[in-house]
Design an enzyme around this catalytic site. Structure first.
Site, PDB file in Angstrom:
ATOM      1  N   GLU A 196       0.820  -1.215   0.000  1.00 14.07           N
ATOM      2  CA  GLU A 196       0.000   0.000   0.000  1.00 14.07           C
ATOM      3  C   GLU A 196       0.852   1.263   0.000  1.00 14.07           C
ATOM      4  O   GLU A 196       1.849   1.353   0.707  1.00 14.07           O
ATOM      5  CB  GLU A 196      -0.899  -0.008   1.244  1.00 14.07           C
ATOM      6  CG  GLU A 196      -1.832   1.173   1.352  1.00 14.07           C
ATOM      7  CD  GLU A 196      -2.794   1.048   2.522  1.00 14.07           C
ATOM      8  OE1 GLU A 196      -3.708   1.876   2.617  1.00 14.07           O
ATOM      9  OE2 GLU A 196      -2.637   0.123   3.355  1.00 14.07           O
ATOM     10  N   GLU A 228     -12.897   2.460   4.229  1.00 10.70           N
ATOM     11  CA  GLU A 228     -11.896   2.702   5.274  1.00 10.70           C
ATOM     12  C   GLU A 228     -11.950   4.184   5.658  1.00 10.70           C
ATOM     13  O   GLU A 228     -10.980   4.917   5.500  1.00 10.70           O
ATOM     14  CB  GLU A 228     -10.497   2.289   4.799  1.00 10.70           C
ATOM     15  CG  GLU A 228      -9.516   2.105   5.947  1.00 10.70           C
ATOM     16  CD  GLU A 228      -8.107   1.803   5.490  1.00 10.70           C
ATOM     17  OE1 GLU A 228      -7.572   0.755   5.890  1.00 10.70           O
ATOM     18  OE2 GLU A 228      -7.533   2.599   4.728  1.00 10.70           O
TER      19      GLU A 228
END
Length: 273
Positions: free
Chosen positions: A155, A256
């Site tokens: 990520e 998220e």
């Protein structure tokens, strides 16, 4: 298309956190979700007691939701840490101890995506030394993921909120993805494209999607500014998700984001019903 055409899961490490961990899967199910994802829930323990693992597994199964994503041990998250795998010494050792535990837990619930946060730069340590250690550990993680038929996610975070984290652009994260795949020959390392982090970095999101959709294994969203629900900021999230779908991405989209000053169950009014 837009939001109605997506498969959304809910991240139980940022939403429903007003509830105890074991109550969150059922709360997500009650809110209409069939799938959830998690950061590593035991921030102080890469190898928790079997009873703790079994209790969370039971809570997910009892709620009838699918675990679709899990982070490896990443230190204090949320908090000062941004992963452990590139940090020499105890943190790297904790990450290695966690690899088989996290993979085993994921396998027990049919989870097919494991996210490995890179870790912050450490003062006084050569970045090249950290990167070499990171590649060693990511190779181990990729092989563990492959053994359970899963992908390894890498990520990009954002520079303003994670100033010591080296992967703060899509090209930087994808570069590590390519190195891991070259080292293992497995091809199971993929980019985790978080549209909020890309926005915070000022990246050209349509261009990132055009360039890297084919290497993307998971997508996460939050609006910007504020990291709230879609519609609380100015990001054209519907358009960006449409572009991802047209570019061939058919995976889950992880929610998220922060619920704001309301219960998490009330933070989904933007979703088409």
């Amino acid at each position: 298309m837009g939001f109605a055409d997506q498969r959304f899961n809910v991240n139980l490490s940022i939403l429903f956190t007003e509830l105890p961990l074991l109550e969150r899967p059922a709360a997500a199910a009650a809110a209409g979700f069939s799938a959830v994802e998690l950061w590593w829930p035991w921030v102080d323990s890469p190898v928790p007691e079997r009873s703790e693992l079994d209790a969370l597994k039971g809570a997910v199964e009892d709620a009838g939701v699918q675990l679709t994503g899990l982070n490896f041990y990443a230190g204090q998250l949320p908090g000062p840490d941004r992963g452990a795998l590139s940090v020499p010494g105890q943190e790297s050792e904790r990450f290695r101890a966690n690899i088989d535990v996290a993979a085993g837990f994921a396998q027990s619930l049919g989870c097919k995506a494991l996210n490995a946060l890179y870790g912050n730069r450490v003062e006084g340590v050569d970045p090249a030394e950290q990167d070499a250690l990171a590649l060693e550990n990511l190779v181990l993680a990729a092989r563990a993921a492959d053994r359970i038929g899963a992908i390894l996610l890498i990520e990009a975070l954002n520079q303003p909120e994670s100033p010591l984290y080296p992967l703060v652009s899509a090209p930087a994260a994808v570069g590590v993805v390519d190195k891991v795949n070259d080292a293992t020959g497995l091809g199971n390392a993929r980019f985790l494209m978080d549209l909020y982090h890309l926005s915070m970095n000022g990246e050209d999101q349509p261009r990132v999607i055009e360039q890297y959709a084919a290497k993307t294994g998971h997508v996460q969203i939050a609006d910007n500014p504020g990291r709230g629900a879609p519609g609380t900021g100015t990001l054209p999230l519907e358009d960006l998700l449409d572009q991802l779908r047209k570019a061939g991405y058919e995976g889950w989209v992880g929610l998220e984001y922060k619920p704001g000053d309301r219960p998490s169950a009330q933070a989904f009014d933007w979703l088409p019903r």
